[in-house]
Design a protein around this motif. Structure first.
Motif, mmCIF file in Angstrom:
data_model
loop_
_atom_site.group_PDB
_atom_site.id
_atom_site.type_symbol
_atom_site.label_atom_id
_atom_site.label_comp_id
_atom_site.label_asym_id
_atom_site.label_seq_id
_atom_site.Cartn_x
_atom_site.Cartn_y
_atom_site.Cartn_z
ATOM 1 N N GLY A 178 0.811 -1.206 0.000
ATOM 2 C CA GLY A 178 0.000 0.000 0.000
ATOM 3 C C GLY A 178 0.848 1.261 0.000
ATOM 4 N N PHE A 179 0.315 2.308 -0.572
ATOM 5 C CA PHE A 179 1.051 3.570 -0.657
ATOM 6 C C PHE A 179 1.047 4.279 0.697
ATOM 7 N N ALA A 180 2.243 4.635 1.154
ATOM 8 C CA ALA A 180 2.368 5.375 2.405
ATOM 9 C C ALA A 180 1.776 6.768 2.241
ATOM 10 N N GLY A 186 -6.128 -4.142 -6.127
ATOM 11 C CA GLY A 186 -5.487 -2.866 -6.373
ATOM 12 C C GLY A 186 -4.336 -2.540 -5.452
ATOM 13 N N ASN A 187 -4.172 -3.308 -4.373
ATOM 14 C CA ASN A 187 -3.117 -3.016 -3.414
ATOM 15 C C ASN A 187 -1.764 -3.445 -3.981
ATOM 16 N N LEU A 229 -1.433 0.342 -14.310
ATOM 17 C CA LEU A 229 -1.936 1.646 -13.878
ATOM 18 C C LEU A 229 -3.455 1.677 -13.811
ATOM 19 N N ARG A 230 -4.120 0.844 -14.605
ATOM 20 C CA ARG A 230 -5.589 0.762 -14.528
ATOM 21 C C ARG A 230 -6.043 0.038 -13.270
ATOM 22 N N VAL A 231 -5.195 -0.859 -12.755
ATOM 23 C CA VAL A 231 -5.588 -1.721 -11.645
ATOM 24 C C VAL A 231 -5.178 -1.152 -10.288
ATOM 25 N N VAL A 232 -4.016 -0.497 -10.211
ATOM 26 C CA VAL A 232 -3.468 -0.080 -8.917
ATOM 27 C C VAL A 232 -4.357 0.956 -8.239
ATOM 28 N N ASP A 233 -4.562 0.769 -6.948
ATOM 29 C CA ASP A 233 -5.302 1.704 -6.101
ATOM 30 C C ASP A 233 -4.280 2.614 -5.419
ATOM 31 N N PHE A 234 -4.341 3.925 -5.698
ATOM 32 C CA PHE A 234 -3.372 4.870 -5.158
ATOM 33 C C PHE A 234 -3.822 5.508 -3.850
ATOM 34 N N SER A 235 -4.875 4.970 -3.249
ATOM 35 C CA SER A 235 -5.243 5.441 -1.910
ATOM 36 C C SER A 235 -4.048 5.275 -0.987
#
Length: 411
Positions: A148-150, A261-262, A297-303
């Motif tokens: 996951g994005f920090a 997406g994680n 890039l379509r799949v990744v969740d940038f939350s």
């Protein structure tokens, strides 16, 4: 209720000790052993002994009687297919960076690639099946993960702590927009850099990370991980993008849920992993395998933000803890007895796999009284038609531990 015979997958990143020791085999193993698979995955299904000396694929057993194996509602929802796969995962080296699609993305991607005539086993195939692939990983030893994005503001502090002249423009890109859109922009920029630009940028970044790690700075652990990844993949944009992820150390019994997406990367350790019975992986780097950047890039969740660590919720019996998620495909539970306790724990009916990871246990069918003993490293398949079972340690003098995998709860 039948003993399972399971396959060991020998990937290069695996351990020569962890799985061999769990199974009571000679240590070290001749080759790295990465994953022990328990389930009905067509690539390496578990086998059960149905008649004297005859082992049958669990895939065939489920297909022969889906309702008896899975129960009517589970068989209907998953089209007669066991929806989960249970593993023991032993990572001596980092795996690839990857994410998995939602159910809708998987179905659309599968249909698109089928229409294009891409063979399902082709290396460039993203969607070999039409299903989602959420995962949950529960540590057996200390287990290190990037996932996951920090939070973007924390990442800006990290980038400034290791800043080099070549990195400054990228730091300011995120500092000027420290949110989800800024993370997407920086990740997209890095993963699409020309190879020569990556080769120019990485050496100075790695030197700066090494200095920060050696000095014991605020981000020493993150920097040490980046240096390790850079040593193993010195020309890979994934080394840069790893700077954007949370670094998490799980203790035994702690778990992470990795929904669609994680973006994640397992670094080191031994764990029990449960996942949907799918092969859909979008890789983001740190691998020689196919990386489809536009599809990723379509799949990744940038939350962004910290990843919640799950410790299991009590479920009636104090010895039983459930790792609850929103995944409909699976549910994982852990059962533990301290030394001196040999009380029964009731497990409800349902398609389930029970794995013994410490001590030994006895499973007993509530309706028939039939029993099955499990030693450490052994697992059992329980069809829905077997009904409820009770489980207890084989002895009260030593601790025991089991993991139970079953289908997610149908609302």
């Amino acid at each position: 209720m039948e003993l399972l015979h399971n396959a060991v997958r020998p990937y290069a990143w695996g351990s020569r000790t962890a799985i061999a020791e769990l199974l009571g085999k000679p240590v070290p193993a001749p080759h790295p052993e990465a994953e022990l698979w328990m389930g009905a995955h067509p690539g390496d299904p578990s086998r059960v002994c149905r008649t004297e000396g005859e082992l049958r694929s669990l895939c065939d057993v489920v297909a022969e009687d889906p309702v008896g194996a899975l129960g009517a509602s589970c068989a209907r929802r998953w089209d007669g297919r066991l929806p989960f796969l249970l593993k023991v995962l032993a990572a001596e080296e980092p795996l690839s960076m990857q994410a998995h699609p939602t159910a809708r993305q998987a179905a659309e991607g599968y249909a698109r690639e089928e229409a294009a005539g891409i063979p399902r086993d082709a290396p460039e195939r993203n969607y070999p099946d039409p299903t989602a692939k959420p995962e949950l990983v529960c540590a057996l030893t200390e287990f290190e993960v990037l996932a996951g994005f920090a939070d973007a503001s924390r990442t800006v502090r990290l980038l400034r702590a290791i800043e080099t002249p070549e990195l400054a423009a990228y730091t300011e890109l995120l500092a000027g927009q420290p949110d989800t859109d800024g993370l997407r922009a920086l990740f997209t920029t890095w993963i699409t850099l020309p190879q020569q630009r990556i080769d120019d940028l990485l050496p100075d970044v790695l030197k700066s990370c090494a200095r920060h790690a050696e000095a014991g700075g605020e981000f020493a652990a993150e920097c040490a991980t980046v240096v390790q990844l850079g040593d193993e993949h010195p020309h890979d944009a994934g080394v840069l993008t790893s700077l954007l992820l949370n670094r998490i150390e799980l203790s035994a019994g702690e778990a992470l849920y990795l929904p669609a997406g994680n973006l994640h990367l397992y670094l080191r350790g031994t764990a029990v992993e449960i996942l949907a019975n799918s092969d859909n992986i979008l890789r983001g780097g740190l691998t020689p395998k196919h990386v489809d950047v536009p599809e990723l890039l379509r799949v990744v969740d940038f939350s962004r933000g910290t990843m919640p660590v799950l410790r299991g919720e009590p479920d009636g019996d104090p010895r039983l803890r459930v790792y609850r998620t929103d995944a409909p495909e699976f549910e994982l539970s852990r059962v533990e007895w301290p030394g001196g306790d040999n009380g029964d724990v009731e497990l409800p009916a349902g398609p389930q796999i029970v794995l013994c990871t410490r001590g030994g246990a006895v499973l007993r069918e509530s309706a028939t009284g039939r029993e099955l003993r499990l030693c450490r490293g052994e697992s059992a398949w329980l069809a829905a038609s077997d009904g409820a079972v009770s489980v207890r340690p084989t002895t009260s003098t030593a601790p025991a531990q089991l993991f139970r995998a079953t289908a997610g709860r149908v609302e």
